[in-house]
Design a protein around this motif. Structure first.
Motif, PDB file in Angstrom:
ATOM      1  N   TYR A 156     -46.103 -32.337  -4.490  1.00  0.00           N
ATOM      2  CA  TYR A 156     -45.364 -32.595  -3.337  1.00  0.00           C
ATOM      3  C   TYR A 156     -44.186 -31.619  -3.654  1.00  0.00           C
ATOM      4  O   TYR A 156     -44.029 -30.769  -2.829  1.00  0.00           O
ATOM      5  CB  TYR A 156     -45.147 -33.686  -2.867  1.00  0.00           C
ATOM      6  CG  TYR A 156     -44.132 -33.838  -2.093  1.00  0.00           C
ATOM      7  CD1 TYR A 156     -44.275 -33.414  -0.651  1.00  0.00           C
ATOM      8  CD2 TYR A 156     -42.633 -34.434  -2.374  1.00  0.00           C
ATOM      9  CE1 TYR A 156     -43.265 -33.670   0.443  1.00  0.00           C
ATOM     10  CE2 TYR A 156     -41.770 -34.710  -1.188  1.00  0.00           C
ATOM     11  CZ  TYR A 156     -42.144 -34.098   0.069  1.00  0.00           C
ATOM     12  OH  TYR A 156     -41.041 -34.164   1.009  1.00  0.00           O
ATOM     13  N   ALA A 166     -53.189 -42.696   1.201  1.00  0.00           N
ATOM     14  CA  ALA A 166     -51.624 -42.750   1.555  1.00  0.00           C
ATOM     15  C   ALA A 166     -51.411 -43.902   2.639  1.00  0.00           C
ATOM     16  O   ALA A 166     -50.263 -44.442   3.000  1.00  0.00           O
ATOM     17  CB  ALA A 166     -51.288 -41.540   2.097  1.00  0.00           C
ATOM     18  N   PHE A 222     -46.871 -41.705   0.236  1.00  0.00           N
ATOM     19  CA  PHE A 222     -48.017 -40.918  -0.209  1.00  0.00           C
ATOM     20  C   PHE A 222     -49.195 -41.583  -1.156  1.00  0.00           C
ATOM     21  O   PHE A 222     -49.735 -41.050  -1.600  1.00  0.00           O
ATOM     22  CB  PHE A 222     -47.500 -39.792  -1.093  1.00  0.00           C
ATOM     23  CG  PHE A 222     -46.412 -38.875  -0.430  1.00  0.00           C
ATOM     24  CD1 PHE A 222     -46.483 -38.729   1.058  1.00  0.00           C
ATOM     25  CD2 PHE A 222     -45.418 -38.379  -1.119  1.00  0.00           C
ATOM     26  CE1 PHE A 222     -45.854 -37.673   1.339  1.00  0.00           C
ATOM     27  CE2 PHE A 222     -44.526 -37.252  -0.596  1.00  0.00           C
ATOM     28  CZ  PHE A 222     -44.795 -37.199   0.897  1.00  0.00           C
ATOM     29  N   PHE A 239     -48.617 -33.343   3.992  1.00  0.00           N
ATOM     30  CA  PHE A 239     -49.119 -33.857   2.610  1.00  0.00           C
ATOM     31  C   PHE A 239     -49.530 -35.311   2.837  1.00  0.00           C
ATOM     32  O   PHE A 239     -50.321 -35.784   2.254  1.00  0.00           O
ATOM     33  CB  PHE A 239     -47.863 -33.546   1.458  1.00  0.00           C
ATOM     34  CG  PHE A 239     -48.234 -33.812   0.106  1.00  0.00           C
ATOM     35  CD1 PHE A 239     -48.699 -32.993  -0.683  1.00  0.00           C
ATOM     36  CD2 PHE A 239     -47.848 -35.402  -0.127  1.00  0.00           C
ATOM     37  CE1 PHE A 239     -48.759 -33.307  -1.944  1.00  0.00           C
ATOM     38  CE2 PHE A 239     -48.098 -35.447  -1.443  1.00  0.00           C
ATOM     39  CZ  PHE A 239     -48.590 -34.873  -2.356  1.00  0.00           C
ATOM     40  N   TYR A 240     -48.776 -35.939   3.593  1.00  0.00           N
ATOM     41  CA  TYR A 240     -48.964 -37.411   3.937  1.00  0.00           C
ATOM     42  C   TYR A 240     -50.263 -37.670   4.518  1.00  0.00           C
ATOM     43  O   TYR A 240     -51.036 -38.462   4.280  1.00  0.00           O
ATOM     44  CB  TYR A 240     -47.855 -38.118   4.724  1.00  0.00           C
ATOM     45  CG  TYR A 240     -48.059 -39.228   5.329  1.00  0.00           C
ATOM     46  CD1 TYR A 240     -48.217 -40.503   4.883  1.00  0.00           C
ATOM     47  CD2 TYR A 240     -48.019 -39.459   6.773  1.00  0.00           C
ATOM     48  CE1 TYR A 240     -48.727 -41.629   5.414  1.00  0.00           C
ATOM     49  CE2 TYR A 240     -48.440 -40.707   7.430  1.00  0.00           C
ATOM     50  CZ  TYR A 240     -48.451 -41.742   6.755  1.00  0.00           C
ATOM     51  OH  TYR A 240     -48.800 -43.038   7.415  1.00  0.00           O
ATOM     52  N   ARG A 248     -49.301 -35.999  -8.292  1.00  0.00           N
ATOM     53  CA  ARG A 248     -49.336 -35.887  -7.004  1.00  0.00           C
ATOM     54  C   ARG A 248     -47.782 -35.613  -6.429  1.00  0.00           C
ATOM     55  O   ARG A 248     -47.667 -35.001  -5.479  1.00  0.00           O
ATOM     56  CB  ARG A 248     -50.036 -36.974  -6.177  1.00  0.00           C
ATOM     57  CG  ARG A 248     -51.457 -36.653  -6.286  1.00  0.00           C
ATOM     58  CD  ARG A 248     -52.192 -37.808  -5.762  1.00  0.00           C
ATOM     59  NE  ARG A 248     -52.120 -38.365  -4.469  1.00  0.00           N
ATOM     60  CZ  ARG A 248     -52.617 -39.363  -4.213  1.00  0.00           C
ATOM     61  NH1 ARG A 248     -53.465 -40.507  -4.758  1.00  0.00           N
ATOM     62  NH2 ARG A 248     -52.373 -39.556  -2.863  1.00  0.00           N
ATOM     63  N   THR A 292     -52.930 -35.984   4.784  1.00  0.00           N
ATOM     64  CA  THR A 292     -54.048 -35.267   4.059  1.00  0.00           C
ATOM     65  C   THR A 292     -54.581 -35.879   2.878  1.00  0.00           C
ATOM     66  O   THR A 292     -55.390 -35.560   2.067  1.00  0.00           O
ATOM     67  CB  THR A 292     -53.907 -33.597   4.128  1.00  0.00           C
ATOM     68  OG1 THR A 292     -53.026 -33.419   3.152  1.00  0.00           O
ATOM     69  CG2 THR A 292     -53.855 -33.193   5.477  1.00  0.00           C
ATOM     70  N   ARG A 293     -53.557 -36.848   2.385  1.00  0.00           N
ATOM     71  CA  ARG A 293     -53.813 -37.572   1.131  1.00  0.00           C
ATOM     72  C   ARG A 293     -54.657 -38.976   1.066  1.00  0.00           C
ATOM     73  O   ARG A 293     -53.988 -39.656   1.525  1.00  0.00           O
ATOM     74  CB  ARG A 293     -52.446 -37.723   0.251  1.00  0.00           C
ATOM     75  CG  ARG A 293     -51.890 -36.530  -0.204  1.00  0.00           C
ATOM     76  CD  ARG A 293     -52.731 -35.561  -0.720  1.00  0.00           C
ATOM     77  NE  ARG A 293     -52.160 -34.387  -1.197  1.00  0.00           N
ATOM     78  CZ  ARG A 293     -51.868 -33.148  -0.654  1.00  0.00           C
ATOM     79  NH1 ARG A 293     -52.318 -32.916   0.620  1.00  0.00           N
ATOM     80  NH2 ARG A 293     -51.508 -32.083  -1.184  1.00  0.00           N
TER      81      ARG A 293
END
Length: 239
Positions: free
Chosen positions: A56, A80, A40, A73-74, A52, A76-77
């Protein structure tokens, strides 16, 4: 590189087994037994209070599809997909500065024609890359230094033969590497997709495992740590 969703699904399946065997809460298991925190882009402090990471974990409570939430989540961060910070790169190899007069060696498949970077016919090319890298080390860094590494790759003779005998001979298993790519990287191919045969072997062993203490034995290859004086590299590559 963006890793495939299957890589995250695999770690989530592992985490589920850990929670069943240990009784630990899922959030703690995901922090301590998977590579998610690093993936992440949160660094290597593994701080459960990181904002952050807390975001999550909060999302885990509000979803019925944890694998989907995790992968979304991965991808769109920002940050990452950032690679480790390195000082210099030469072909497949790079190095980073560590504390205590040490450097860490990294490997990344840089072949562009689909050939194995560890094939016998590529040994001379790998040696040339390592010679150039360590010439940079000798020219730019204060001496003496020690070279360290950690990877599942050190299980392979095709990889070990590229380095000084003293370096390869120092290989030893490092316990509890569940948070790091030196262990999880064995399941990925050069494109970031999952290796099906390695994954199948791992999951079969995981199904048979009945103890938290034995979880490390489920991995087909162990994460090995190595270390040697930098002079051994200068001697081998005639720098």
């Amino acid at each position: 590189m963006i890793y495939a969703r299957a890589f995250f699904d695999l770690q989530l399946r592992f985490a589920h087994h850990v929670t069943v065997l240990s009784g630990l809460p899922l959030a703690r298991v995901l922090l301590e037994y998977t590579n998610l925190y690093i993936r992440f882009g949160l660094g290597r402090d593994f701080d459960p209070a990181h904002p952050r990471w807390q975001e999550y974990v909060a999302g885990l409570q509000g979803t019925s599809d944890i694998p989907e939430w995790t992968y979304r989540f991965y991808v769109t961060r920002p940050g990452a997909m950032v690679a480790p910070t390195v000082v210099a790169t030469s072909g497949c190899f790079s190095y980073a500065r560590l504390s205590g007069e040490r450097i860490r060696l990294h490997f990344q498949n840089a072949e562009t024609d689909g050939r194995s970077p560890l094939a016998l016919e590529r040994v001379s090319q790998r040696w040339a890359e390592l010679a150039a890298l360590f010439e940079h080390v000798k020219r730019t860094l204060p001496q003496p230094l020690r070279v360290v590494g950690a990877s599942w790759l050190y299980n392979l003779e095709a990889y070990r033969r590229l380095f000084p005998i003293s370096y390869a001979a120092s290989a030893h298993v490092t316990a509890h590497r569940f948070q790091h790519m030196p262990l999880w990287g064995q399941f990925l191919d050069r494109y970031g997709a999952i290796k099906e045969h390695m994954t199948r072997q791992f999951l079969e062993a995981l199904e048979r495992q009945s103890s938290v203490d034995g979880l490390g034995q489920c991995f087909p290859l162990k994460a090995l740590s190595v270390e040697a004086p930098v002079q051994d590299f200068y001697d081998l590559y005639e720098i």
